[in-house]
Design an enzyme around this catalytic site. Structure first.
Site, PDB file in Angstrom:
ATOM      1  CD  GLU A 169      -2.867   0.963   2.485  1.00  0.00           C
ATOM      2  OE1 GLU A 169      -3.316   1.996   3.015  1.00  0.00           O
ATOM      3  OE2 GLU A 169      -3.147  -0.184   2.888  1.00  0.00           O
ATOM      4  CG  ASP A 201      -1.633   4.648   2.843  1.00  0.00           C
ATOM      5  OD1 ASP A 201      -2.240   4.065   1.930  1.00  0.00           O
ATOM      6  OD2 ASP A 201      -1.467   4.161   3.978  1.00  0.00           O
ATOM      7  CD  GLU A 220      -3.657   7.672   5.961  1.00  0.00           C
ATOM      8  OE1 GLU A 220      -4.556   6.829   6.159  1.00  0.00           O
ATOM      9  OE2 GLU A 220      -2.675   7.805   6.704  1.00  0.00           O
TER      10      GLU A 220
END
Length: 297
Positions: free
Chosen positions: A103, A105, A107
């Site tokens: 993953e 990310d 954010e």
């Protein structure tokens, strides 16, 4: 307060550099050709080529790519929630499936009015994350759309903001450190409530009197090696990891940051990085192995 910007010459060189080497495998501005809502369709607003996601005290919302990809570049332009966005998280990320997933990310952690957004990046490899870095931005991300990109090849993962690199995760398999290279990943975007941790460690909660919180998206691009759902993971890995270097992201010029990009990254880290897991001795008394002898931060 005056805010410095990356030198324009650096940005210009990168744009020219990118256009010269790009061979677009998939590229389209249309949301419905690349993506589909994944939850809370009643919290979507469709306005031409722009999609808005709403968060209220009933639900957030999210959308994901129709297929998965292995290596390439994905970009989306986002205008973040304005005003008091404390407790909210607007996320743009790539992820594979399963407990041992990979993953990448972005954010965006909301904050109270007048305080800057923090952008948290993270990298999971084989289900292991805890590689957070946080930075503030050199512009107000709520006033206009800005581009956020993830570039992924067999040598590095690069996080970019308006084509300025803000983080690099380098392949160090030769040092025994796993690198994400064999799991196709979907592309996802969402908005959700995370007031247990998102703003000042959870001390500032979501003020629902300001709901709905709305994040806007446009400029949907995925230039990447497609992995249809019917294709086995090992077949996808063979197809997308060609030794013939037929993909633009595998060209030698794409395997490292160029000098201009390296200077941009140093500028970001010097002026805008506020947290790096690599230097957090309280969490990691022993420095994580990928943080040692790094070519890139």
């Amino acid at each position: 307060m005056a805010v410095s910007l990356p030198p324009l010459s650096m940005l210009f060189v990168f744009f020219v550099f990118y256009e010269v080497v790009s061979f677009r495998i998939t590229s389209t501005p249309r949301f419905d050709e690349l993506f589909q809502p994944s939850w809370a369709l009643d919290h979507f607003i469709f306005e031409g080529e722009q999609v808005k996601l709403k968060l209220d005290n009933y639900s957030g919302a999210g959308f994901g790519s129709k297929i998965k990809y292995l290596f390439g570049k994905t970009t989306i332009r986002i205008k973040l929630v304005g005003g008091d966005s404390a407790g909210t998280v607007t996320a743009f990320y790539m992820s594979s499936d399963g407990a041992n997933h990979n993953e990448f990310d972005f954010e965006f952690l909301g904050n109270t009015t007048g305080e800057p957004y923090l952008v948290q990046t993270n990298v999971y490899v084989n289900g292991v994350g805890n590689r957070e870095q946080r930075l503030n931005l050199w512009f107000d991300p709520t006033k206009d759309f800005h581009s956020y990109s993830i570039l992924w090849n067999q040598r590095q993962v690069v996080f970019l903001v308006d084509e300025t690199p803000v983080r690099v995760f380098t392949n160090k398999e030769k040092q025994g450190i796993p690198f994400p290279k064999d799991q196709p990943m979907g592309v996802y975007n969402s908005i959700w409530n995370a007031d247990d941790w998102a703003t000042q460690g959870g001390r500032v909660k979501t003020n629902w009197t300001h709901a709905p919180f709305v994040a806007s998206y446009t400029g949907f691009e995925i230039d990447a090696c497609e992995c249809p759902l019917s294709m086995a993971a090992d077949e996808s890995a063979r197809r997308c990891s060609s030794s013939e270097k037929k993909y633009w992201w595998d060209q030698p010029v794409m395997l490292d940051l160029n000098p201009h990009q390296s200077h941009q990254l140093l500028w970001v880290r010097a002026n805008h990085l506020v947290y790096d897991y690599c230097t957090d001795a309280s969490r990691f008394p022993v420095t994580p192995p990928e943080c040692d002898h790094r070519h890139h931060p």
